[in-house]
Design a protein around this motif. Structure first.
Motif, PDB file in Angstrom:
ATOM      1  N   ASP A  82      -8.635  -8.915  -3.728  1.00 54.55           N
ATOM      2  CA  ASP A  82      -9.107 -10.441  -3.347  1.00 54.55           C
ATOM      3  C   ASP A  82     -10.499 -10.118  -2.847  1.00 54.55           C
ATOM      4  OD1 ASP A  82      -8.705  -9.233  -1.111  1.00 54.55           O
ATOM      5  OD2 ASP A  82      -6.875 -10.259  -0.468  1.00 54.55           O
ATOM      6  N   THR A  83     -11.184  -9.030  -3.195  1.00 56.35           N
ATOM      7  CA  THR A  83     -12.624  -8.984  -2.544  1.00 56.35           C
ATOM      8  C   THR A  83     -13.720  -9.989  -3.547  1.00 56.35           C
ATOM      9  OG1 THR A  83     -13.369  -7.461  -4.154  1.00 56.35           O
ATOM     10  CG2 THR A  83     -12.143  -6.837  -2.012  1.00 56.35           C
ATOM     11  N   ALA A  84     -14.833  -9.981  -3.095  1.00 59.74           N
ATOM     12  CA  ALA A  84     -15.952 -10.653  -3.782  1.00 59.74           C
ATOM     13  C   ALA A  84     -15.917 -10.098  -5.167  1.00 59.74           C
ATOM     14  CB  ALA A  84     -17.129 -10.788  -3.234  1.00 59.74           C
ATOM     15  N   THR A  85     -16.150  -8.600  -5.197  1.00 58.58           N
ATOM     16  CA  THR A  85     -16.194  -7.989  -6.367  1.00 58.58           C
ATOM     17  C   THR A  85     -14.865  -8.316  -7.338  1.00 58.58           C
ATOM     18  OG1 THR A  85     -17.232  -5.955  -5.204  1.00 58.58           O
ATOM     19  CG2 THR A  85     -16.120  -5.541  -7.258  1.00 58.58           C
ATOM     20  N   ALA A  86     -13.680  -8.301  -6.825  1.00 54.82           N
ATOM     21  CA  ALA A  86     -12.803  -8.568  -7.885  1.00 54.82           C
ATOM     22  C   ALA A  86     -12.737 -10.041  -8.271  1.00 54.82           C
ATOM     23  CB  ALA A  86     -11.405  -8.722  -6.895  1.00 54.82           C
ATOM     24  N   MET A  87     -12.961 -10.831  -7.577  1.00 54.45           N
ATOM     25  CA  MET A  87     -13.370 -12.319  -8.117  1.00 54.45           C
ATOM     26  C   MET A  87     -14.275 -12.516  -8.960  1.00 54.45           C
ATOM     27  SD  MET A  87     -15.357 -15.294  -7.709  1.00 54.45           S
ATOM     28  CE  MET A  87     -15.949 -15.580  -6.172  1.00 54.45           C
ATOM     29  N   CYS A  88     -15.733 -11.882  -8.880  1.00 55.02           N
ATOM     30  CA  CYS A  88     -16.768 -11.896  -9.581  1.00 55.02           C
ATOM     31  C   CYS A  88     -16.365 -11.139 -11.078  1.00 55.02           C
ATOM     32  CB  CYS A  88     -17.902 -11.593  -8.864  1.00 55.02           C
ATOM     33  SG  CYS A  88     -18.569 -12.671  -7.769  1.00 55.02           S
ATOM     34  N   GLY A  89     -15.703 -10.023 -10.896  1.00 55.91           N
ATOM     35  CA  GLY A  89     -15.302  -9.239 -11.969  1.00 55.91           C
ATOM     36  C   GLY A  89     -14.368 -10.112 -12.858  1.00 55.91           C
ATOM     37  N   GLY A  90     -13.526 -10.699 -12.404  1.00 55.41           N
ATOM     38  CA  GLY A  90     -12.696 -11.427 -13.241  1.00 55.41           C
ATOM     39  C   GLY A  90     -13.315 -12.721 -13.728  1.00 55.41           C
TER      40      GLY A  90
ATOM     41  N   PRO B 225     -12.971 -14.845   3.222  1.00 56.87           N
ATOM     42  CA  PRO B 225     -12.796 -15.864   2.033  1.00 56.87           C
ATOM     43  C   PRO B 225     -11.882 -15.079   0.812  1.00 56.87           C
ATOM     44  CG  PRO B 225     -14.629 -14.350   1.414  1.00 56.87           C
ATOM     45  CD  PRO B 225     -14.362 -13.796   2.765  1.00 56.87           C
ATOM     46  N   GLU B 226     -10.933 -14.060   1.106  1.00 62.68           N
ATOM     47  CA  GLU B 226     -10.063 -13.509   0.390  1.00 62.68           C
ATOM     48  C   GLU B 226      -9.005 -14.400  -0.231  1.00 62.68           C
ATOM     49  OE1 GLU B 226     -11.800 -10.491   3.210  1.00 62.68           O
ATOM     50  OE2 GLU B 226     -10.937 -12.234   3.569  1.00 62.68           O
ATOM     51  N   GLU B 227      -8.462 -15.398   0.577  1.00 61.45           N
ATOM     52  CA  GLU B 227      -7.508 -16.282   0.100  1.00 61.45           C
ATOM     53  C   GLU B 227      -7.778 -17.068  -1.144  1.00 61.45           C
ATOM     54  OE1 GLU B 227      -3.575 -18.464   0.362  1.00 61.45           O
ATOM     55  OE2 GLU B 227      -4.319 -16.395   0.666  1.00 61.45           O
ATOM     56  N   VAL B 228      -9.145 -17.651  -1.144  1.00 58.97           N
ATOM     57  CA  VAL B 228      -9.689 -18.362  -2.278  1.00 58.97           C
ATOM     58  C   VAL B 228     -10.059 -17.407  -3.213  1.00 58.97           C
ATOM     59  CG1 VAL B 228     -11.662 -19.851  -3.017  1.00 58.97           C
ATOM     60  CG2 VAL B 228     -10.480 -20.372  -0.987  1.00 58.97           C
ATOM     61  N   ASN B 229     -10.564 -16.142  -2.977  1.00 62.19           N
ATOM     62  CA  ASN B 229     -10.811 -15.121  -4.019  1.00 62.19           C
ATOM     63  C   ASN B 229      -9.573 -14.989  -4.931  1.00 62.19           C
ATOM     64  OD1 ASN B 229     -13.562 -14.989  -3.279  1.00 62.19           O
ATOM     65  ND2 ASN B 229     -13.131 -13.127  -2.214  1.00 62.19           N
TER      66      ASN B 229
ATOM     67  N   LYS C 169      -7.078 -16.602  -5.329  1.00 61.70           N
ATOM     68  CA  LYS C 169      -6.372 -17.901  -6.051  1.00 61.70           C
ATOM     69  C   LYS C 169      -7.238 -18.074  -7.261  1.00 61.70           C
ATOM     70  CE  LYS C 169      -5.253 -21.308  -3.679  1.00 61.70           C
ATOM     71  NZ  LYS C 169      -3.779 -21.740  -3.934  1.00 61.70           N
ATOM     72  N   ILE C 170      -8.594 -18.053  -7.332  1.00 63.26           N
ATOM     73  CA  ILE C 170      -9.125 -18.031  -8.486  1.00 63.26           C
ATOM     74  C   ILE C 170      -8.936 -17.236  -9.554  1.00 63.26           C
ATOM     75  CG2 ILE C 170     -11.695 -17.814  -9.270  1.00 63.26           C
ATOM     76  CD1 ILE C 170     -12.758 -18.547  -6.427  1.00 63.26           C
ATOM     77  N   ILE C 171      -8.786 -15.857  -9.175  1.00 66.94           N
ATOM     78  CA  ILE C 171      -8.300 -14.776 -10.227  1.00 66.94           C
ATOM     79  C   ILE C 171      -6.839 -15.189 -10.823  1.00 66.94           C
ATOM     80  CG2 ILE C 171      -7.702 -12.421 -10.879  1.00 66.94           C
ATOM     81  CD1 ILE C 171      -9.709 -11.644  -8.130  1.00 66.94           C
ATOM     82  N   GLY C 172      -5.954 -15.860  -9.929  1.00 68.15           N
ATOM     83  CA  GLY C 172      -4.973 -16.238 -10.545  1.00 68.15           C
ATOM     84  C   GLY C 172      -4.885 -17.354 -11.433  1.00 68.15           C
ATOM     85  N   THR C 173      -5.929 -18.153 -11.579  1.00 70.82           N
ATOM     86  CA  THR C 173      -5.764 -19.340 -12.533  1.00 70.82           C
ATOM     87  C   THR C 173      -6.196 -18.686 -13.921  1.00 70.82           C
ATOM     88  OG1 THR C 173      -8.334 -19.769 -12.094  1.00 70.82           O
ATOM     89  CG2 THR C 173      -6.854 -20.793 -10.464  1.00 70.82           C
TER      90      THR C 173
END
Length: 373
Positions: free
Chosen positions: A99-107, A134-138, A140-144
């Protein structure tokens, strides 16, 4: 002959590296895959320690962190930097973790290019978009948009299907952090010199019950950190207790802890520990006080009760199983719950003996087989 799949793993923090290296090891050994690794450097020094001990050499190191960098500036740099790597590598899959910024942006960068994304440790939810922030939103974004969601538990899988994620895209694998802990424990047993950083502190605190502490959550900065420091100081007033606290590099943590706790006889404020020595801290501690996510999974694997200094947790399985207890950041509550475990053997044993719900050490192999299709 089946096509060799190019897999690009993208990560940037120490916890991500710990949870990804068992998977990367298997991908590198498996002829079905061409394994490529991209790191963002979101945790520079602490990331490099894990890469070294795990024997992983990234193919791409973006080294994106800058002093005082805002979340929006970091997000912009991550999207562009990872996007450039994707354009060069053109992988069949992008694998991100957590759930990091890296994970969200990588996805997200992969989604923009219609490259399928696999999400390791998918489905964790606290139910509060500001805890953890901000991990909770990160996550959730990936999960979409993730094409494969590797949920560590049935609870996390249910969270995804409740959000209308296709059940065919959700697989319960266990958590790779247990794979990593088994690996490092065996490695340290074979090479004891890897975990000697605590030797002097262990001698200093001989005969005392060790409370291990980690704290770094953004939502605890300010009043929360002050309260945590107060609780630690009060627990250290006990003659039978000693505190070992590897202090996070973030100045919002360091300034408070150094000002409030430095110089106390029963407290050792240490530099962040590398992975072998952190595993040693888990092993010698009677109790872990933490606001970290990973510790909630790791400590129970070694039979250590966890008091979670947060208002919510995205790992409710530990609370339900009895291996962890939410205590928030109220100093009185932290002291009360820690004292109960120190003074009541039945209460301690009930937590220490509870079944760890986070896996059996075979999660990475399950993930590899699912990626292979």
């Amino acid at each position: 002959m089946a096509k060799t799949l190019k897999i690009l793993t993208v990560f940037g923090t120490r916890p991500e590296a710990i949870k990804m290296f068992p998977l990367i090891h298997l991908l590198q050994e498996d002829q079905r895959f061409d394994s490529r690794v991209c790191v963002s450097g979101q945790h520079r020094g602490m990331l490099d320690q894990v890469l070294e001990i795990a024997g992983i050499e990234p193919h791409h190191d973006l080294d994106l962190m800058q002093p005082g960098q805002t979340l929006d500036a970091l997000t912009a740099r991550l999207l562009e930097g990872i996007g450039n790597v994707l354009d060069e590598e053109r992988p069949d899959w992008v694998v991100v973790q957590g759930d990091t910024a890296t994970a969200m942006c990588g996805g997200l960068a992969a989604y923009y290019r219609k490259i399928p994304v696999a999400h390791v440790e998918a489905g964790l939810r606290s139910g509060d978009i500001h805890h953890p922030w901000p991990e909770e939103v990160n996550r959730k974004i990936i999960g979409t948009f993730a094409a494969l969601n590797f949920a560590p538990t049935e609870t996390s899988a249910k969270s995804l299907t409740t959000e209308n994620v296709d059940p065919a895209k959700v697989h319960v694998t266990g958590n790779t952090v247990i794979d990593a802990l088994h690996w490092i424990t065996e490695k340290v047993a074979a090479e004891p010199a890897l975990a000697t950083a605590l030797s002097e502190v262990e001698k200093r605190f001989a005969g005392k019950r060790i409370i291990g502490v980690t704290s770094h959550r953004r939502e605890n900065f300010g009043d929360g950190m002050d309260a945590i420091a107060d609780a630690i100081g009060r627990l250290a007033d006990r003659d039978d207790v000693a505190i070992i606290f590897p202090v996070h590099l973030n100045p919002n943590v360091r300034s408070v802890m150094n000002e409030r706790l430095a110089g106390r006889d029963n407290i050792a404020l240490l530099e962040p520990l590398d992975y072998p020595n952190f595993a040693r801290l888990l092993d010698i501690s009677s109790i872990m006080l933490t606001d970290s996510g990973g510790v909630q999974e790791e400590a129970p694997a070694l039979g250590k009760p966890v008091l979670v200094m947060r208002e919510t947790t995205e790992r409710p399985e530990g609370v339900e199983a009895g291996t962890a207890k939410l205590v928030g950041t109220d100093a009185d509550r932290i002291v009360e719950e820690a004292s109960l475990l120190l003074d009541d053997q039945e209460a301690y044993s009930a937590m220490a003996r509870s079944h760890n719900p986070f896996g059996d050490g075979k999660a990475a192999q399950r993930i590899v087989d699912l990626l292979a299709g």
